[in-house]
Each structure stands twice: as C-alpha cells, then as structure tokens.
Design a protein around this motif. Sequence first.
Motif, short mmCIF file in Angstrom:
data_model
loop_
_atom_site.label_atom_id
_atom_site.label_comp_id
_atom_site.label_asym_id
_atom_site.label_seq_id
_atom_site.Cartn_x
_atom_site.Cartn_y
_atom_site.Cartn_z
N THR A 12 -39.85 11.87 165.22
CA THR A 12 -41.11 11.31 164.70
C THR A 12 -40.82 10.31 163.59
N VAL A 13 -40.09 10.76 162.56
CA VAL A 13 -39.75 9.87 161.46
C VAL A 13 -38.25 9.97 161.13
N ASN A 14 -37.44 10.27 162.11
CA ASN A 14 -36.00 10.41 161.92
C ASN A 14 -35.42 9.13 161.33
N PRO A 15 -34.87 9.17 160.11
CA PRO A 15 -34.37 7.94 159.49
C PRO A 15 -33.16 7.35 160.20
N PHE A 16 -32.42 8.18 160.98
CA PHE A 16 -31.21 7.69 161.61
C PHE A 16 -31.45 7.12 163.01
N SER A 17 -32.65 7.28 163.53
CA SER A 17 -32.96 6.67 164.83
C SER A 17 -34.24 5.88 164.74
N PHE A 65 -38.61 19.47 149.56
CA PHE A 65 -38.03 18.89 150.77
C PHE A 65 -39.14 18.49 151.74
N ALA A 66 -40.07 19.41 151.99
CA ALA A 66 -41.18 19.13 152.91
C ALA A 66 -42.09 18.04 152.36
N LEU A 67 -42.37 18.10 151.05
CA LEU A 67 -43.25 17.10 150.43
C LEU A 67 -42.65 15.70 150.51
N THR A 68 -41.32 15.61 150.37
CA THR A 68 -40.66 14.31 150.42
C THR A 68 -40.90 13.63 151.77
N PHE A 69 -40.73 14.40 152.85
CA PHE A 69 -40.95 13.82 154.17
C PHE A 69 -42.43 13.56 154.43
N LEU A 70 -43.28 14.38 153.85
CA LEU A 70 -44.72 14.13 153.98
C LEU A 70 -45.10 12.82 153.29
N VAL A 71 -44.58 12.62 152.08
CA VAL A 71 -44.84 11.36 151.37
C VAL A 71 -44.27 10.18 152.14
N MET A 72 -43.10 10.36 152.73
CA MET A 72 -42.49 9.30 153.54
C MET A 72 -43.42 8.92 154.69
N ILE A 73 -43.96 9.92 155.37
CA ILE A 73 -44.85 9.66 156.51
C ILE A 73 -46.09 8.90 156.05
N VAL A 74 -46.70 9.38 154.96
CA VAL A 74 -47.91 8.72 154.44
C VAL A 74 -47.59 7.29 154.01
N TRP A 93 -44.95 0.97 152.80
CA TRP A 93 -43.59 1.24 152.33
C TRP A 93 -42.56 0.91 153.41
N TRP A 94 -41.37 0.51 152.94
CA TRP A 94 -40.25 0.37 153.87
C TRP A 94 -38.98 0.73 153.14
N PHE A 95 -37.86 0.16 153.47
CA PHE A 95 -36.58 0.68 153.00
C PHE A 95 -36.47 0.77 151.48
N ASN A 96 -36.90 -0.24 150.76
CA ASN A 96 -36.78 -0.19 149.29
C ASN A 96 -37.51 1.01 148.71
N GLU A 97 -38.76 1.18 149.11
CA GLU A 97 -39.57 2.28 148.59
C GLU A 97 -39.03 3.64 149.06
N LEU A 98 -38.59 3.71 150.31
CA LEU A 98 -38.06 4.97 150.83
C LEU A 98 -36.74 5.34 150.16
N ASN A 99 -35.91 4.34 149.88
CA ASN A 99 -34.67 4.61 149.15
C ASN A 99 -34.97 5.23 147.79
N ALA A 100 -35.96 4.64 147.11
CA ALA A 100 -36.35 5.17 145.80
C ALA A 100 -36.92 6.59 145.92
N LEU A 101 -37.69 6.82 146.98
CA LEU A 101 -38.27 8.15 147.20
C LEU A 101 -37.20 9.22 147.34
N PHE A 102 -36.22 8.98 148.20
CA PHE A 102 -35.19 10.00 148.43
C PHE A 102 -34.26 10.16 147.23
#
Length: 470
Positions: free
Chosen positions: A185-190, A260-269, A287-296
């Motif tokens: 669904t939101v797999n960062p590696f694929s 852990f769960a909240l991080t991926f939820l925020v990523m999805i939103v 959001w895209w890579f810059n924002e997601l990098n900061a999130l993780f």
Amino acid sequence: MKAIKLPSAYTILLSIIVFVAVLTHLLPTGKYAYQNGEGKRLSPQEAMRGVEDGFLPLPNTYEAVESNPQGIFEVILAPIQGFYKAIDVSVFILMIGGFLGVIMATGAIDAGVKQVLKKLKGKEQWMIPVLTALFGLGGSTFGMAEETLAFYPVLIPVFASAGFNARTAVGTILLGAGFGVLSSTVNPFSTAIASGFAGISIGDGLGVRVFIWFVMWVLTSSFLLRYAKSVKTAPKIEEEQKEIALPALSQKQSLALILFALTFLVMIVGVIPFADLGITIMPTLGWWFNELNALFLCSAILMGVLVGMKEDEIASNFVNGARDMLGVAFIVGISRGITVVMNDGLIIDTILNYAEMAISGLSSSVFICMMFILEVFLSFFIPSTSGLATLTMPIMAPLSSFAGVEAHWVVTAYQTASGFVNLFTPTSAVVMGGLAIGKIGYGEFFKWVLPYLVVVFLLVLLVLGVGVMV
C-alpha cells in the motif's frame, strides 16, 4: 549436478549498463515532444530531461535526431551519475533503514508478535489468519522481508506445540509477509520509489492496493488454514516444554509500537491527494521525499527518547539500520545509471516508440496484463524491488499515456509482479533462509505452494484487467 548460481544484482545491473551503451551505437536515435504534469508542451531543451522528471511523451510526435553513442567513459560514470539522479530516493531508503533500526532495537515488534501468540493460546488455529495479517501489514507498509527471518526460530516451536508442522509455520511467515509486499500500500521500497519515478503520488491507486491486500489476505489465510487442518496432530511436547517463554510487552515497547503505527499513519495522510479525491474534510499536504525523510528521522529520534535510549544508542541504532539499507541504496543508484545511459544516448525515446507501435490498438486491459507479465519476467533477473522500480518505471510509466491507462496501474502491475516472484524465487535470501531454518527442501516447498501461486497469478491478472476498465 552443481546448482546454477546467478550473479548478484549489482553485476546484472552493471552488465545492463554496458549492454545499453552498446545499443546506443546500434539503435536509431530520436525524441518525443513532451508535456509536463500541467499539460504544458515543453521545449526540446526542456524535453531533453525526458522521463527522468516525470514528463509525459506525446503520442505520434517521435522524430529522429542526431545520434550520441555512449563510450567506455560514459559507462564508468553512469552509476555515479545515477546516484546523483536518485539522491532523493537513496536518502529516503537510508532514513527508513535508520527508523527501522531504532524500532528493531527496542524489541517491540518481536515482543508484540509473541504477545499475540499468548493471547491466542487455546485457539491456535486463529494464529494463522492473525499472524498472516500482521506479517502482511508489515510487508505492505514497510516492506517487511529480511526482518521475518528472526521469527522462524520463535514460531516453529509454537506451531509444533499446537500440533502443526514446520511447513505451516514457514508458510505463515513467508507467504504472510510476501503477500503484503505483493499488495504494498505504502511500501517505501517499492510503491514509493516506483511512484516517484512515475511522477505520481504514492497515494495514487491506494484504494486498489488496499483491495488487493484484503483479497490476498483472505486467499493466503484460507490456503494455510486448509493445509493446517489436514496436518493437525495432537500436541506432543514434554512436560517441561509446555510453557513457552513469551516475555511481556513492556510499557516502553508499547509506546514504540504506537509511535511506529502513528508514523506510517502520518505518512499515509501526508501523501494522499485528498483534494483530487473530492475529500475536503482532510487537508492535502502534498508531502514527498523531503517531508517523509524528516518524518522518519524525527520519529526515530522521538522513539529512542521515549523508550529511554541514550543519545549514543539512538545514533548507533539509527546508523546501523541505515547501514543495513546501503545495499538497496547502491542498487537504486546503479539502476538509475541505466536510464542515464539511455537518456544521454538518445535511445530511451526510441524504445518508447517501439513500444508505442507494439501496443497501438491494444485495449487497456490487454496492455496492463502484458505489463504485469513483462515485469514478472524481469523480476526473475532483478529480484530487488527497488532496483526493478528504478530500472523499469522510467520506461513503463510513460507507456501508460499511450494506452490511455493511469500511471498508478503501471506501478501496481510492477509491484504485484515483483512481489509475486519473490514469494518463491530461489534467488531470494528470504525464501531460502526461511526454508533452511524450517528444514524444508525447496522442491518440496515449491510443489506445495504451486497451486497457491497459480491462483495468485490469475487473480492479479483479473484485478488488473478488470480494474483499468472501471
């Protein structure tokens, strides 16, 4: 007879760079006219960047241009230039690795699975759908694969004490995480990498992928439950082995799992284009890579603080996790080097033109099914999901505009194909490692899982073929 050993993904990709460079001397060269995401037609100078920036080629605009064959020097520079071109993806992979390094160091995921097993004591048959769902969620959200190897020594004895054999346990872990990766669904590696190279948001096509995940969970659980029922025996364990050590989930580990769960939820939103879906109650953050990098990165630091890690422990665990992903980052860079050679050699549009002529007149259903089958074929040679995305998406995604198919369907075709092959390919360390721990021969495993694989293959074709017409 000595088993045939395929070269590493690095060698395969470097060989492809050399092969593509040779093609720049043999194939005619040409360029399409391109338009950007807003529909604006680009100048030839702007279009020189082509599919690298997600620009879409305009059908029937291909014209021959002067050739620019690539030599030895260009081949040597290609992987380096590939890293520069894919730096956003490479950094994203390292940030994800660091984040996973911190969560794995807390022991939260391992303890969480053990607690699920403890809750299911006396209802052992429910271990299968519950655990396949958990592993499927892991595969779907963060590409859980190598991480599953730690669960085989834990779950095989648990399944044995419940009267199930090792094959049931191995299948639950391997197929559970595997179907999750297939229906990412939101797999960062694929999904994220492929969407980035396709020039679309990771949220595009999310509903389709959620549907595939649910169908695959039902199918996988049913297959495993049916088999487990056929081999169920009375528990045979010694008196002193009846109680399997299942450490309690600590408060800190609980906090880590919640974050852990909240991080991926925020990523999805953050990545879902709610405005494009007609949803006004949720903001479209874009959001895209810059924002997601900061999130993780921030989530990893916060998680470390919450569980009581010292500053040097947080840094060490993050770096160790990122180090584990260096191989993936290298593959992405080398793979992008192939596109660099094709683009600089002016043959990428030639290949697109050949493909445009090949698919001309094909229905959208036939096109997307052919795309899936082609990606299955390529996955045998490049089992790395990120490497395959980097190699194929710059070429495959623009073809969707010729066939009148939305680009997210091409991303879905790619990731389902890659996930399908990695359910059983002997070149996968995850597959062979899991079978080795369970002491199951590859031939025995493949014969057992073959009916399941046939159903999965046909099911994906059906979903893709019907879905593009809806």
